[in-house]
Design an enzyme around this catalytic site. Structure first.
Site, mmCIF file in Angstrom:
data_model
loop_
_atom_site.group_PDB
_atom_site.id
_atom_site.type_symbol
_atom_site.label_atom_id
_atom_site.label_comp_id
_atom_site.label_asym_id
_atom_site.label_seq_id
_atom_site.Cartn_x
_atom_site.Cartn_y
_atom_site.Cartn_z
ATOM 1 N N ARG A 176 6.632 9.194 2.137
ATOM 2 C CA ARG A 176 5.443 9.182 1.273
ATOM 3 C C ARG A 176 5.844 8.721 -0.133
ATOM 4 N NH1 ARG A 176 4.470 13.553 -1.110
ATOM 5 N NH2 ARG A 176 4.544 14.958 0.676
ATOM 6 N N LYS A 225 -7.949 -8.087 3.404
ATOM 7 C CA LYS A 225 -8.676 -9.356 3.430
ATOM 8 C C LYS A 225 -7.694 -10.530 3.357
ATOM 9 C CE LYS A 225 -12.025 -6.591 3.770
ATOM 10 N NZ LYS A 225 -12.092 -5.509 2.858
ATOM 11 N N ASP A 264 -10.836 -6.016 -9.567
ATOM 12 C CA ASP A 264 -10.733 -6.126 -8.108
ATOM 13 C C ASP A 264 -10.686 -7.622 -7.793
ATOM 14 O OD1 ASP A 264 -11.228 -6.375 -5.389
ATOM 15 O OD2 ASP A 264 -12.563 -4.630 -5.307
ATOM 16 N N TYR A 299 -18.663 -4.251 -4.019
ATOM 17 C CA TYR A 299 -18.559 -3.793 -2.639
ATOM 18 C C TYR A 299 -19.206 -2.407 -2.491
ATOM 19 C CZ TYR A 299 -16.533 -1.874 1.605
ATOM 20 O OH TYR A 299 -16.379 -1.268 2.812
HETATM 21 O O1 P1T Z 1 -11.782 -1.838 3.214
HETATM 22 P P1 P1T Z 1 -10.740 -1.520 2.210
HETATM 23 O O2 P1T Z 1 -9.422 -2.129 2.476
HETATM 24 O O3 P1T Z 1 -10.658 -0.053 1.898
HETATM 25 O O4 P1T Z 1 -11.207 -2.229 0.833
HETATM 26 C C1 P1T Z 1 -12.383 -1.919 0.156
HETATM 27 C C2 P1T Z 1 -12.871 -3.110 -0.612
HETATM 28 C C3 P1T Z 1 -12.634 -3.183 -1.974
HETATM 29 N N1 P1T Z 1 -13.044 -4.231 -2.718
HETATM 30 C C4 P1T Z 1 -13.693 -5.275 -2.170
HETATM 31 C C5 P1T Z 1 -14.129 -6.422 -3.022
HETATM 32 C C6 P1T Z 1 -13.951 -5.282 -0.790
HETATM 33 O O5 P1T Z 1 -14.593 -6.331 -0.273
HETATM 34 C C7 P1T Z 1 -13.548 -4.171 0.000
HETATM 35 C C8 P1T Z 1 -13.848 -4.102 1.453
HETATM 36 N N2 P1T Z 1 -14.893 -4.941 1.861
HETATM 37 C C9 P1T Z 1 -15.384 -5.061 3.123
HETATM 38 C C10 P1T Z 1 -14.962 -4.337 4.156
HETATM 39 C C11 P1T Z 1 -16.472 -6.052 3.286
HETATM 40 O O6 P1T Z 1 -16.778 -6.462 4.424
HETATM 41 O O7 P1T Z 1 -17.022 -6.471 2.266
#
Ligand code: P1T
Length: 385
Positions: free
Chosen positions: A51, A200, A175, A103
């Site tokens: 961790r 992504k 972000d 998001y």
């Molecule tokens: O899904 P995660 O890895 O926890 O990330 C969250 C997140 C944060 N910021 C942005 C700009 C994002 O697009 C996302 C996650 N978005 C999707 C799952 C989506 O389909 O838009």
């Protein structure tokens, strides 16, 4: 850091990396271990418990730091876990100014979780700088920027936001999920922390959920490492490895995403069944100059509104697609289509959603790196439906 002298494309491969010491293994091994032997209490090789530290995660953390031009990198179990760690730097009574178009999961984390702990959020349209400065007061501790925004593809001026943040004594977090460091490096424009849903484009193959932070300042980094270890939302070694492997082709993938994204955006704009297309690369979009200044190219995300703006029509189109897969998420090599109002942004109240343009007829495309003719033909047949 010596590898900061390398150009960006070389850093995707070599940034923060070195062959493994015992075998010379070129890729970092997947150190699938929870703990590490000590020769005497407290005597170890820098690793005590996974961790706190894990060599595979560390290789990824160094790579993301190198790509964003940061000194420190941190990796978490998801993008939201990375955001959660930043918000835990705040105290009750502190205030956050955030993009209103972002998001849905980030909005939910802010509004449904951290609001309970006494943190106040102002969601504003950041295309007008004055709307942000109006909300600044002595309690402002964080400015949260997503650019381009999900799903409306608004571009926010990072430099202008960093000026406001500096004057307010607040941290600016960007972000950078939609742009990737290949297209945009927020720290170069004055941001303090860069966050990614590495799920992504960074990992890039729709096979892992992971989040990262890249940080300039040592004191901020130390606070975040403390939270990472204390709250424990770390990613595992296998997911760290997969993300690192994905990152090595980030530059070539995103280049093709941009080419295909442009072709799709231009095709949709000419289509009779389409009312509006949202893509930062159109010269007549209001934030085009800002986009050109802070981004190298315009990415592979394209949103569009169907004429009439009805759920039934949007639903028919996304269901008829065959090469694009109807699914949540984005940024993988394969093309995906989504309906934000009922999928990724359903957790945002309808009235708030409508204000930012996330209406029932809106479709979001993550344009992949297939042959572009196949993508255009797929859109063509689906829009006829
Ligand atoms: O899904 P995660 O890895 O926890 O990330 C969250 C997140 C944060 N910021 C942005 C700009 C994002 O697009 C996302 C996650 N978005 C999707 C799952 C989506 O389909 O838009």
């Amino acid at each position: 850091m010596a590898d900061q002298k390398l150009n960006f494309n070389s850093r995707t491969i070599h940034g923060g990396q070195k062959p493994e010491e015992t075998t010379g293994s070129v890729m970092p091994p997947i150190f699938q271990t929870s703990t590490y032997a000590q020769s005497a209490p407290g005597e170890h090789k820098g690793y005590e418990y996974s961790r706190s530290q894990n060599p595979t995660r560390e290789a990824l953390e160094k790579n993301i730091a190198s790509l964003e031009g940061a000194d420190y990198g941190l990796a978490f179990g998801s993008g939201l876990a990375a955001i959660d760690a930043i918000l835990k730097m705040l105290e009750p009574g502190d205030e956050v100014i955030s993009t209103n178009d972002l998001y849905g999961g980030t909005h939910r984390l802010f509004n449904s979780i951290f609001r309970k702990y006494g943190i106040k959020f102002h969601f504003v349209g950041m295309d007008h700088v004055s709307r942000v400065s109006e909300k600044v007061n002595a309690k402002t501790k964080l400015i949260w920027v997503e650019t381009p925004t999900n799903p409306m593809m608004n571009v926010i001026d990072i430099q202008a936001m960093s000026k406001i943040a500096r004057e307010a004594g607040a941290l600016l977090v960007v972000d950078n999920t939609f742009a990737t460091p290949y297209l945009q490096r927020p720290l170069e424009h004055g941001a303090d922390v860069v966050m990614h849903s590495a799920t992504k484009y960074l990992a890039g193959h729709s096979d892992v959920v992971l989040g990262t932070l890249a940080v300039k300042d040592q004191e901020v980094a130390e606070q975040l490492y403390f939270i990472q270890n204390s709250s424990g939302a770390v990613c595992g070694p296998m997911d760290s490895f997969l993300t690192l492997r994905g990152l090595k082709t980030l530059h070539v993938r995103v280049q093709r995403h941009c080419e295909n994204g442009r072709a799709v955006a231009e095709y949709l704009r000419k289509h009779d069944a389409v009312e509006a297309v949202f893509w930062p690369g159109f010269e007549d979009q209001p934030q085009y100059e800002v986009a050109k200044r802070q981004m190298k190219d315009f990415g592979g995300m394209v949103s569009f509104r169907i004429k009439g703006d009805q759920f039934e029509d949007a639903s028919r189109v996304v269901s008829a697609l065959k090469v694009f897969t109807l699914a949540e998420s984005l940024g993988g090599v394969e093309s995906l289509a989504g309906h934000p109002a009922s999928m990724t942004h359903a957790s945002i109240p309808e009235a708030e959603r409508a204000q930012t343009g996330v209406s029932n007829g809106l479709i979001r495309l993550s344009v992949g790196i297939e042959d572009v003719d196949d993508l255009l033909a797929d859109l063509d047949q689906a829009l006829k439906a």
